[in-house]
Design a protein around this motif. Structure first.
Motif, PDB file in Angstrom:
ATOM      1  N   UNK A  44       0.628  -1.084   0.195  1.00  0.00           N
ATOM      2  CA  UNK A  44       0.094   0.083   0.152  1.00  0.00           C
ATOM      3  C   UNK A  44       0.781   1.214   0.105  1.00  0.00           C
ATOM      4  N   UNK A  45       1.983   1.187   0.501  1.00  0.00           N
ATOM      5  CA  UNK A  45       2.966   2.367   0.475  1.00  0.00           C
ATOM      6  C   UNK A  45       3.614   2.697  -0.661  1.00  0.00           C
ATOM      7  N   UNK A  46       3.578   1.509  -1.545  1.00  0.00           N
ATOM      8  CA  UNK A  46       4.339   1.615  -2.739  1.00  0.00           C
ATOM      9  C   UNK A  46       4.066   3.066  -3.682  1.00  0.00           C
ATOM     10  N   UNK A  47       4.735   3.631  -4.240  1.00  0.00           N
ATOM     11  CA  UNK A  47       4.694   4.710  -5.181  1.00  0.00           C
ATOM     12  C   UNK A  47       3.834   4.217  -6.399  1.00  0.00           C
ATOM     13  N   UNK A  48       3.698   2.956  -6.479  1.00  0.00           N
ATOM     14  CA  UNK A  48       2.870   2.475  -7.716  1.00  0.00           C
ATOM     15  C   UNK A  48       1.373   2.990  -7.369  1.00  0.00           C
ATOM     16  N   UNK A  49       0.939   3.459  -6.006  1.00  0.00           N
ATOM     17  CA  UNK A  49      -0.368   3.577  -5.700  1.00  0.00           C
ATOM     18  C   UNK A  49      -0.604   5.152  -5.290  1.00  0.00           C
ATOM     19  N   UNK A  50       0.682   5.800  -5.528  1.00  0.00           N
ATOM     20  CA  UNK A  50       0.631   7.271  -5.197  1.00  0.00           C
ATOM     21  C   UNK A  50      -0.443   8.079  -5.922  1.00  0.00           C
ATOM     22  N   UNK A  51      -1.057   8.821  -5.637  1.00  0.00           N
ATOM     23  CA  UNK A  51      -1.777   9.995  -6.189  1.00  0.00           C
ATOM     24  C   UNK A  51      -1.009  10.760  -6.939  1.00  0.00           C
ATOM     25  N   UNK A  52      -1.203  11.188  -8.122  1.00  0.00           N
ATOM     26  CA  UNK A  52      -0.445  11.662  -9.122  1.00  0.00           C
ATOM     27  C   UNK A  52      -0.213  13.417  -8.508  1.00  0.00           C
ATOM     28  N   UNK A  53      -1.238  13.706  -8.226  1.00  0.00           N
ATOM     29  CA  UNK A  53      -1.267  15.123  -7.840  1.00  0.00           C
ATOM     30  C   UNK A  53      -1.017  15.447  -6.281  1.00  0.00           C
ATOM     31  N   UNK A  54      -0.809  14.247  -5.559  1.00  0.00           N
ATOM     32  CA  UNK A  54      -0.818  14.398  -3.997  1.00  0.00           C
ATOM     33  C   UNK A  54       0.163  13.007  -3.775  1.00  0.00           C
ATOM     34  N   UNK A  55       1.220  13.034  -3.797  1.00  0.00           N
ATOM     35  CA  UNK A  55       2.049  12.125  -3.293  1.00  0.00           C
ATOM     36  C   UNK A  55       2.030  11.671  -1.994  1.00  0.00           C
ATOM     37  N   UNK A  56       1.362  12.296  -1.044  1.00  0.00           N
ATOM     38  CA  UNK A  56       1.400  11.910   0.226  1.00  0.00           C
ATOM     39  C   UNK A  56      -0.156  11.049   0.434  1.00  0.00           C
ATOM     40  N   UNK A  57      -0.804  10.449  -0.615  1.00  0.00           N
ATOM     41  CA  UNK A  57      -2.013   9.847  -0.636  1.00  0.00           C
ATOM     42  C   UNK A  57      -1.771   8.640  -1.530  1.00  0.00           C
ATOM     43  N   UNK A  58      -2.479   7.538  -1.103  1.00  0.00           N
ATOM     44  CA  UNK A  58      -2.340   6.232  -1.845  1.00  0.00           C
ATOM     45  C   UNK A  58      -3.546   5.819  -2.338  1.00  0.00           C
ATOM     46  N   UNK A  59      -4.063   5.604  -3.466  1.00  0.00           N
ATOM     47  CA  UNK A  59      -5.336   5.149  -4.040  1.00  0.00           C
ATOM     48  C   UNK A  59      -5.250   3.651  -4.313  1.00  0.00           C
ATOM     49  N   UNK A  60      -5.676   2.890  -3.473  1.00  0.00           N
ATOM     50  CA  UNK A  60      -5.370   1.450  -3.609  1.00  0.00           C
ATOM     51  C   UNK A  60      -6.528   0.981  -4.407  1.00  0.00           C
ATOM     52  N   UNK A  61      -6.553   0.271  -5.351  1.00  0.00           N
ATOM     53  CA  UNK A  61      -7.745  -0.302  -6.279  1.00  0.00           C
ATOM     54  C   UNK A  61      -8.629  -1.146  -5.481  1.00  0.00           C
ATOM     55  N   UNK A  62      -9.947  -0.811  -5.440  1.00  0.00           N
ATOM     56  CA  UNK A  62     -11.067  -1.574  -4.784  1.00  0.00           C
ATOM     57  C   UNK A  62     -11.261  -1.361  -3.497  1.00  0.00           C
ATOM     58  N   UNK A  65     -11.586   4.500  -0.961  1.00  0.00           N
ATOM     59  CA  UNK A  65     -10.987   5.718  -0.584  1.00  0.00           C
ATOM     60  C   UNK A  65      -9.766   5.744  -0.515  1.00  0.00           C
ATOM     61  N   UNK A  66      -8.860   7.004  -0.401  1.00  0.00           N
ATOM     62  CA  UNK A  66      -7.566   6.955  -0.360  1.00  0.00           C
ATOM     63  C   UNK A  66      -6.937   6.635   1.039  1.00  0.00           C
ATOM     64  N   UNK A  67      -5.808   6.560   1.054  1.00  0.00           N
ATOM     65  CA  UNK A  67      -5.146   6.283   2.423  1.00  0.00           C
ATOM     66  C   UNK A  67      -3.959   7.371   2.542  1.00  0.00           C
ATOM     67  N   UNK A  68      -3.735   8.007   3.421  1.00  0.00           N
ATOM     68  CA  UNK A  68      -2.563   8.773   3.736  1.00  0.00           C
ATOM     69  C   UNK A  68      -1.396   7.878   4.055  1.00  0.00           C
ATOM     70  N   UNK A  69      -0.449   8.131   3.130  1.00  0.00           N
ATOM     71  CA  UNK A  69       0.956   7.441   3.354  1.00  0.00           C
ATOM     72  C   UNK A  69       1.456   7.470   4.759  1.00  0.00           C
TER      73      UNK A  69
END
Length: 109
Positions: A44-62, A65-69
């Motif tokens: 989940x912390x991986x950059x692969x899931x980083x929100x492009x405009x907000x790198x401190x958030x992670x958008x995990x498929x399914x 909602x987003x998670x804070x890094x």
């Protein structure tokens, strides 16, 4: 000998977003080993899931909602038994400096 009937969506390690909503949910699952918890949280912390405009958030498929890094890193730190760093300090450490009031109003991070 019968075939094993495994459904990957029933296994938390293969599809953790189907089983957990937050990093704390992962930590609180007594059926997972520490290594399995670390695997889920690290993915989940991986950059692969980083929100492009907000790198401190992670958008995990399914997940829905987003998670804070910072929350994910805090959970990993607690898993390792090192919860000395206050939660607020982690969030500040990962934020980029803002340059003026205009930038602060435009930012949703």
């Amino acid at each position: 000998m019968g075939e094993a009937k495994l459904n990957a969506t029933e296994l938390p390690l293969f599809h953790p977003a189907a089983h957990y909503d937050t990093p704390d949910d992962v930590l609180d699952d007594p059926q997972l080993s520490d290594a399995e918890k670390r695997t889920i949280l690290s993915s989940w912390a991986s950059d692969m899931f980083a929100v492009e405009s907000c790198p401190g958030l992670r958008d995990i498929p399914r997940l829905g909602h987003t998670l804070r890094l910072a929350d994910i890193l805090d959970a990993l730190r607690r898993l390792d038994g090192n919860d000395d760093t206050p939660h607020e300090e982690i969030g500040r450490r990962w934020r980029r400096p803002r340059w003026g009031a205009e930038t602060r109003r435009l930012s949703s991070c």
